[in-house]
Design an enzyme around this catalytic site. Structure first.
Site, PDB file in Angstrom:
ATOM      1  N   PHE A 152      -4.520  -2.678  -5.268  1.00 58.69           N
ATOM      2  CA  PHE A 152      -5.383  -1.488  -5.386  1.00 58.69           C
ATOM      3  C   PHE A 152      -5.564  -1.032  -6.829  1.00 58.69           C
ATOM      4  O   PHE A 152      -6.531  -0.344  -7.137  1.00 58.69           O
ATOM      5  CB  PHE A 152      -4.804  -0.336  -4.547  1.00 58.69           C
ATOM      6  CG  PHE A 152      -3.694   0.428  -5.214  1.00 58.69           C
ATOM      7  CD1 PHE A 152      -3.968   1.433  -6.143  1.00 58.69           C
ATOM      8  CD2 PHE A 152      -2.351   0.130  -4.960  1.00 58.69           C
ATOM      9  CE1 PHE A 152      -2.940   2.127  -6.781  1.00 58.69           C
ATOM     10  CE2 PHE A 152      -1.320   0.809  -5.597  1.00 58.69           C
ATOM     11  CZ  PHE A 152      -1.622   1.805  -6.516  1.00 58.69           C
ATOM     12  N   LYS A 176     -10.346 -11.092  -1.143  1.00 57.39           N
ATOM     13  CA  LYS A 176      -9.836 -10.072  -0.209  1.00 57.39           C
ATOM     14  C   LYS A 176      -9.278  -8.940  -1.081  1.00 57.39           C
ATOM     15  O   LYS A 176      -8.141  -8.994  -1.552  1.00 57.39           O
ATOM     16  CB  LYS A 176      -8.734 -10.680   0.667  1.00 57.39           C
ATOM     17  CG  LYS A 176      -8.518 -10.019   2.025  1.00 57.39           C
ATOM     18  CD  LYS A 176      -8.199  -8.558   1.982  1.00 57.39           C
ATOM     19  CE  LYS A 176      -6.757  -8.277   1.622  1.00 57.39           C
ATOM     20  NZ  LYS A 176      -6.490  -6.815   1.417  1.00 57.39           N
ATOM     21  N   GLU A 179      -7.546  -2.775   0.596  1.00 60.28           N
ATOM     22  CA  GLU A 179      -8.268  -1.918   1.550  1.00 60.28           C
ATOM     23  C   GLU A 179      -8.298  -0.459   1.082  1.00 60.28           C
ATOM     24  O   GLU A 179      -9.000   0.369   1.654  1.00 60.28           O
ATOM     25  CB  GLU A 179      -7.655  -2.034   2.954  1.00 60.28           C
ATOM     26  CG  GLU A 179      -6.191  -1.612   3.087  1.00 60.28           C
ATOM     27  CD  GLU A 179      -5.189  -2.710   2.720  1.00 60.28           C
ATOM     28  OE1 GLU A 179      -5.420  -3.441   1.739  1.00 60.28           O
ATOM     29  OE2 GLU A 179      -4.151  -2.802   3.408  1.00 60.28           O
ATOM     30  N   SER A 229       2.495  -6.505  -4.972  1.00 58.03           N
ATOM     31  CA  SER A 229       3.919  -6.187  -5.131  1.00 58.03           C
ATOM     32  C   SER A 229       4.766  -7.445  -4.932  1.00 58.03           C
ATOM     33  O   SER A 229       4.330  -8.414  -4.288  1.00 58.03           O
ATOM     34  CB  SER A 229       4.304  -5.109  -4.120  1.00 58.03           C
ATOM     35  OG  SER A 229       4.020  -5.584  -2.818  1.00 58.03           O
ATOM     36  N   CYS A 284       0.544  -2.501 -13.662  1.00 54.80           N
ATOM     37  CA  CYS A 284       1.667  -3.447 -13.658  1.00 54.80           C
ATOM     38  C   CYS A 284       2.226  -3.631 -15.063  1.00 54.80           C
ATOM     39  O   CYS A 284       3.290  -4.186 -15.235  1.00 54.80           O
ATOM     40  CB  CYS A 284       1.231  -4.781 -13.097  1.00 54.80           C
ATOM     41  SG  CYS A 284       0.014  -5.556 -14.144  1.00 54.80           S
ATOM     42  N   GLU A 384      10.620  -0.332  -8.695  1.00 56.62           N
ATOM     43  CA  GLU A 384       9.308  -0.151  -9.304  1.00 56.62           C
ATOM     44  C   GLU A 384       8.679   1.071  -8.645  1.00 56.62           C
ATOM     45  O   GLU A 384       8.240   1.011  -7.498  1.00 56.62           O
ATOM     46  CB  GLU A 384       8.410  -1.379  -9.068  1.00 56.62           C
ATOM     47  CG  GLU A 384       7.071  -1.217  -9.755  1.00 56.62           C
ATOM     48  CD  GLU A 384       6.033  -2.266  -9.376  1.00 56.62           C
ATOM     49  OE1 GLU A 384       6.028  -2.755  -8.231  1.00 56.62           O
ATOM     50  OE2 GLU A 384       5.205  -2.593 -10.243  1.00 56.62           O
TER      51      GLU A 384
HETATM   52  P1  NAD Z   1       0.483  -4.752  -2.253  1.00 48.06           P
HETATM   53  O1  NAD Z   1       1.444  -5.875  -2.395  1.00 48.06           O
HETATM   54  O2  NAD Z   1       0.782  -3.686  -1.269  1.00 48.06           O
HETATM   55  O3  NAD Z   1      -0.967  -5.331  -1.822  1.00 48.06           O
HETATM   56  C1  NAD Z   1      -1.571  -6.374  -2.531  1.00 48.06           C
HETATM   57  C2  NAD Z   1      -2.510  -7.117  -1.593  1.00 48.06           C
HETATM   58  O4  NAD Z   1      -1.743  -7.681  -0.514  1.00 48.06           O
HETATM   59  C3  NAD Z   1      -3.562  -6.225  -0.960  1.00 48.06           C
HETATM   60  O5  NAD Z   1      -4.781  -6.927  -0.917  1.00 48.06           O
HETATM   61  C4  NAD Z   1      -3.006  -5.944   0.433  1.00 48.06           C
HETATM   62  O6  NAD Z   1      -4.016  -5.749   1.390  1.00 48.06           O
HETATM   63  C5  NAD Z   1      -2.229  -7.200   0.738  1.00 48.06           C
HETATM   64  N1  NAD Z   1      -1.052  -6.944   1.588  1.00 48.06           N
HETATM   65  C6  NAD Z   1      -0.333  -5.788   1.662  1.00 48.06           C
HETATM   66  N2  NAD Z   1       0.672  -5.932   2.541  1.00 48.06           N
HETATM   67  C7  NAD Z   1       0.596  -7.198   3.020  1.00 48.06           C
HETATM   68  C8  NAD Z   1       1.377  -7.939   3.960  1.00 48.06           C
HETATM   69  N3  NAD Z   1       2.435  -7.407   4.578  1.00 48.06           N
HETATM   70  N4  NAD Z   1       1.022  -9.212   4.212  1.00 48.06           N
HETATM   71  C9  NAD Z   1      -0.035  -9.765   3.594  1.00 48.06           C
HETATM   72  N5  NAD Z   1      -0.818  -9.104   2.700  1.00 48.06           N
HETATM   73  C10 NAD Z   1      -0.495  -7.842   2.416  1.00 48.06           C
HETATM   74  O7  NAD Z   1       0.249  -4.149  -3.716  1.00 48.06           O
HETATM   75  P2  NAD Z   1      -0.588  -2.847  -4.112  1.00 48.06           P
HETATM   76  O8  NAD Z   1       0.189  -1.650  -3.708  1.00 48.06           O
HETATM   77  O9  NAD Z   1      -1.990  -2.985  -3.684  1.00 48.06           O
HETATM   78  O10 NAD Z   1      -0.572  -2.992  -5.713  1.00 48.06           O
HETATM   79  C11 NAD Z   1       0.479  -2.528  -6.515  1.00 48.06           C
HETATM   80  C12 NAD Z   1       1.448  -3.651  -6.833  1.00 48.06           C
HETATM   81  O11 NAD Z   1       0.765  -4.714  -7.487  1.00 48.06           O
HETATM   82  C13 NAD Z   1       2.536  -3.209  -7.804  1.00 48.06           C
HETATM   83  O12 NAD Z   1       3.757  -3.777  -7.381  1.00 48.06           O
HETATM   84  C14 NAD Z   1       2.079  -3.802  -9.133  1.00 48.06           C
HETATM   85  O13 NAD Z   1       3.115  -4.050 -10.060  1.00 48.06           O
HETATM   86  C15 NAD Z   1       1.473  -5.074  -8.665  1.00 48.06           C
HETATM   87  N6  NAD Z   1       0.549  -5.609  -9.670  1.00 48.06           N
HETATM   88  C16 NAD Z   1       0.962  -6.679 -10.394  1.00 48.06           C
HETATM   89  C17 NAD Z   1       0.154  -7.194 -11.371  1.00 48.06           C
HETATM   90  C18 NAD Z   1       0.593  -8.370 -12.190  1.00 48.06           C
HETATM   91  O14 NAD Z   1      -0.209  -8.858 -12.954  1.00 48.06           O
HETATM   92  N7  NAD Z   1       1.809  -8.859 -12.057  1.00 48.06           N
HETATM   93  C19 NAD Z   1      -1.105  -6.618 -11.612  1.00 48.06           C
HETATM   94  C20 NAD Z   1      -1.498  -5.521 -10.842  1.00 48.06           C
HETATM   95  C21 NAD Z   1      -0.655  -5.023  -9.870  1.00 48.06           C
END
Ligand code: NAD
Length: 499
Positions: A152, A176, A179, A229, A284, A384
Site C-alpha cells: 500500500f 496485483k 487493496e 511485509s 520501507c 517494524e
Molecule cells: P503486506 O505484506 O500486508 O501486503 C503486500 C501485498 O501482499 C498486498 O498486495 C496484499 O494484498 C498482499 N497480501 C497481504 N496479505 C497476504 C496474504 N496473507 N497472502 C498473500 N498476499 C497477501 O504489506 P503492506 O502493509 O501493503 O505494505 C507495507 C509493508 O511493505 C512494510 O512491511 C514495508 O516495509 C514493506 N515494503 C517493503 C519495501 C521494500 O522495498 N523492501 C518497499 C515498500 C514496502
C-alpha cells in the site's frame, strides 16, 4: 456522504467488472470516510487476466525494440503530464501529502526513463572464432507472463520499479496492487493503453490473498516480483519457487541511522525528522531506530524535539508536512506501541497522541512520536512499527553501533552521519545492509542501480530495477554457431574441444 465509487480490474485493455461478488472498502484516511469499493478477484478473474497476458506475451516478445521504446517514451510523456492526477489519487487513498505523492510518481518515472534504454540493456556479447570458424554469442529473452504484487505504501512507485522494465524486456504483466489504495494502478493502465501498448500486455487484478495465491500457483505465470511485509514476502517466495517460478520478494525493514560524535548534529537532526516522519513513517526506507553514539544523544534529542514542534500533521491536500496513517486499524496498531514502549521503560519524549491535526476528526491521525533510551529488547525496537515513531538507542562506541545494526534480522537501508571519512568507509564495508547512506537518509538507489535489502528484507537473489531488474525479467541464452566449412567437418564422437 456520497456513494462509494466502484473500483474494478483492468484486463485485456479495458476496465473489467470481474466474476467475484467480493469487494473491500477503500478509505480516505484524512476523513475516515469510505470513498470506494474495490473488487476482489476470484480465481476465474485472475485466470482471465493471465490468459489475456499469455496470449499478448507471444507477439509482444517478438515486437521490435524500436516499437517497444516508442511506447515507453510515450508512456513516460503521458505519466509526466498527468503525475498530479495520479498524485491526487494516491493522497486520496493513502493519505500521504500531495507533494510526497507526486514525488513518488517522479521517482517511478525515473525507472520508465531507465527502461527506455532497453535496446542497450539487452545487448549480448559476441566472441568470434572461439574455435576455427566458430562464433559464440549471448542473447537475453523474455520470460512470458510476470506477476507484480505491490504494497500500500507506494501505489505508483513500487509497481513502476518493475512494470516498465519487464514490459521493455518483452514480457506481459499482471499487476496485483494493494487493496487499500487501488486507483493509481488503474490510471497507469489507462496511460499504457493511450501510449499504444497492445491489449493484454499490462493488466490489473484487484484483490487480496485469493488473487495472490492464484497468481502463485498459475502454471502460465513465469515470474513474480513482490513487495510487502516480511512474513508475506517469505510466503510468496516459498510458494512461488515451489511452483517453479522465478521470485524476488522484497520484505519489511527496521532501518538504523547511526550518528557518530563528530557528526554535524543539525544535519543529522534534519535527516532524522525527515526520514522518520516523512509519509508518516510508512516507508520501507524510513528511519525508525536512531543509534546515538557517545555523548551525542542529549543534544541530538533536543534538536529533534525542536524540529518536531514545527511539524504540521493534517490532510495531505492542505500543505501539511505529514498526513494520516493508511487505515484506522493501522493507526490503532501503531498507537498501541506507544503504550508498549512506556510499559517497557522507554522515555516517551514526544507523544503523538497529544498532537494537533489540520483535518477532519474522523481521519486516522497520529502525530510524530519520539522515544529515547530504548533498549533493543523492547518491542518498539524489535518490531517494524511502520508509523511515525522514532526510537533513540544510546550506545558508547562505533563497534557497539555496528554490532546492533548487524544483529538486526532486517537489512534494508541504513545511514551513518559523521565527518570522518575513514569511519564512514568502514561502515559502508562492514554493515550487513543492502542500501547505505553516508550523511544521506533514505538512500534509495537511482533507477540505473538496483534497489533491495539483505537478510529478512529480501527473499531471492535479484534486486529491483537497474541491470539486476533486466536480468530478473529475462533468460540468458548462449548460441554457438559454425557456418559451413567442409575442411572442419568429419566424424568425432569425443567431447567438443577448441582448436
Ligand atoms: P503486506 O505484506 O500486508 O501486503 C503486500 C501485498 O501482499 C498486498 O498486495 C496484499 O494484498 C498482499 N497480501 C497481504 N496479505 C497476504 C496474504 N496473507 N497472502 C498473500 N498476499 C497477501 O504489506 P503492506 O502493509 O501493503 O505494505 C507495507 C509493508 O511493505 C512494510 O512491511 C514495508 O516495509 C514493506 N515494503 C517493503 C519495501 C521494500 O522495498 N523492501 C518497499 C515498500 C514496502
Amino acid at each position: 456522504m456520497s456513494t462509494p465509487t466502484r473500483i474494478t480490474h483492468w484486463i485485456d485493455g479495458k476496465a473489467f467488472g470481474g466474476t467475484s461478488e467480493r469487494a473491500a472498502d477503500v478509505f480516505n484516511p484524512a476523513t475516515g470516510q469510505v470513498t470506494g469499493r474495490v473488487d476482489l478477484a476470484d480465481d476465474a478473474t485472475v485466470d482471465l487476466a493471465v490468459a489475456a497476458a499469455a496470449s499478448a506475451a507471444e507477439s509482444w516478445a517478438h515486437s521490435s525494440l524500436s516499437t517497444r521504446t516508442k511506447i515507453l517514451f510515450k508512456f513516460r510523456e503521458l505519466l509526466n503530464e498527468r503525475k498530479d492526477e495520479v498524485g491526487a489519487a494516491i493522497t486520496a487513498e493513502h493519505g500521504k501529502v500531495l507533494s510526497d505523492a507526486v514525488g513518488e510518481v517522479t521517482r517511478g518515472l525515473e525507472v520508465v526513463e531507465f527502461a527506455c534504454g532497453i535496446p542497450h540493456l539487452l545487448k549480448g556479447g559476441f566472441s568470434e572464432n572461439v574455435s576455427t570458424r566458430v562464433d559464440v554469442y549471448s542473447i537475453r529473452q523474455a520470460l512470458g507472463v510476470v506477476a507484480v504484487i505491490s504494497p500500500f505504501n507506494f501505489p505508483a512507485m513500487v509497481p513502476l520499479w518493475f512494470v516498465p522494465v519487464t514490459i521493455a524486456a518483452g514480457n506481459a504483466v499482471v499487476l496485483k496492487p494493494s487493496e487499500k489504495d487501488p486507483s493509481a494502478s488503474l490510471l497507469m493502465a489507462q496511460l499504457w493503453a493511450e501510449a499504444g501498448l497492445p491489449n493484454g500486455v499490462f493488466s490489473v487484478v484487484q484483490g487480496d490473498k485469493v488473487a495472490v495465491d492464484r497468481l502463485l500457483e498459475h502454471p502460465d505465470v513465469a515470474a513474480v516480483s513482490f513487495v510487502g511485509s516480511t512474513p508475506i514476502a517469505r510466503y510468496v517466495y516459498e510458494k512461488g519457487t515451489a511452483a517453479g517460478k522465478r521470485v524476488q520478494a522484497l520484505g519489511g525493514a527496521k532501518n538504523h541511522m547511526v550518528v557518530l560524535p563528530d557528526a554535524d548534529l543539525d544535519l543529522a537532526a534534519d535527516a532524522a525528522v525527515n526520514a522518520g516522519f516523512g509519509s508518516a513513517g510508512e516507508r520501507c526506507m524510513a528511519i525508525s531506530a536512531l543509534v546515538a553514539v557517545g555523548d551525542v544523544a542529549d543534544p541530538l534529542v533536543a534538536k529533534i524535539r525542536e524540529r518536531m514542534a514545527t511539524l504540521r500533521t493534517g490532510d495531505g491536500t492542505r500543505g501539511c508536512d505529514m498526513g494520516p496513517l493508511v487505515t484506522g486499524a493501522h493507526r490503532d496498531k501503531v498507537a498501541s506501541y506507544l503504550d508498549a514502549g512506556v510499559e517497557a521503560g522507554a522515555e516517551l519524549v514526544v507523544d503523538g497522541r497529544d498532537g494537533e491535526f489540520d483535518g477532519d476528526d474522523g481521519g486516522f491521525w497520529l502525530a510524530p512520536t519520539l522515544f529515547d533510551k530504548v533498549d533493543p529488547s523492547m518491542s518498539i525496537y524489535t518490531d517494524e512499527i511502520f508509523g511515525p515513531v522514532l526510537s533513540v538507542v544510546r550506545v558508547d562506541t562505533y563497534d557497539q553501533a555496528l554490532e546492533l545494526v548487524n544483529a538486526n534480522p532486517y537489512g534494508n537501508g541504513t545511514a551513518i552521519f559523521t565527518n570522518d571519512g575513514g569511519a564512514a568507509r568502514r561502515y559502508q564495508n562492514e554493515v550487513q545492509v543492502g542500501m547505505v547512506g553516508i550523511n544521506v537518509p533514505i538512500p534509495v538507489p537511482m533507477s540505473y542501480y538496483s534497489f533491495g535489502g539483505w537478510k529478512n528484507s529480501l527473499f531471492g537473489d535479484t534486486h529491483a530495477h537497474g541491470i539486476e531488474g533486466v536480468h530478473f525479467f529475462t533468460r540468458g541464452k548462449v548460441v554457438t554457431s559454425r557456418w559451413l566449412d567442409p575442411s572442419h567437418g568429419g566424424l568425432n564422437l569425443g567431447f567438443p574441444q577448441n582448436a
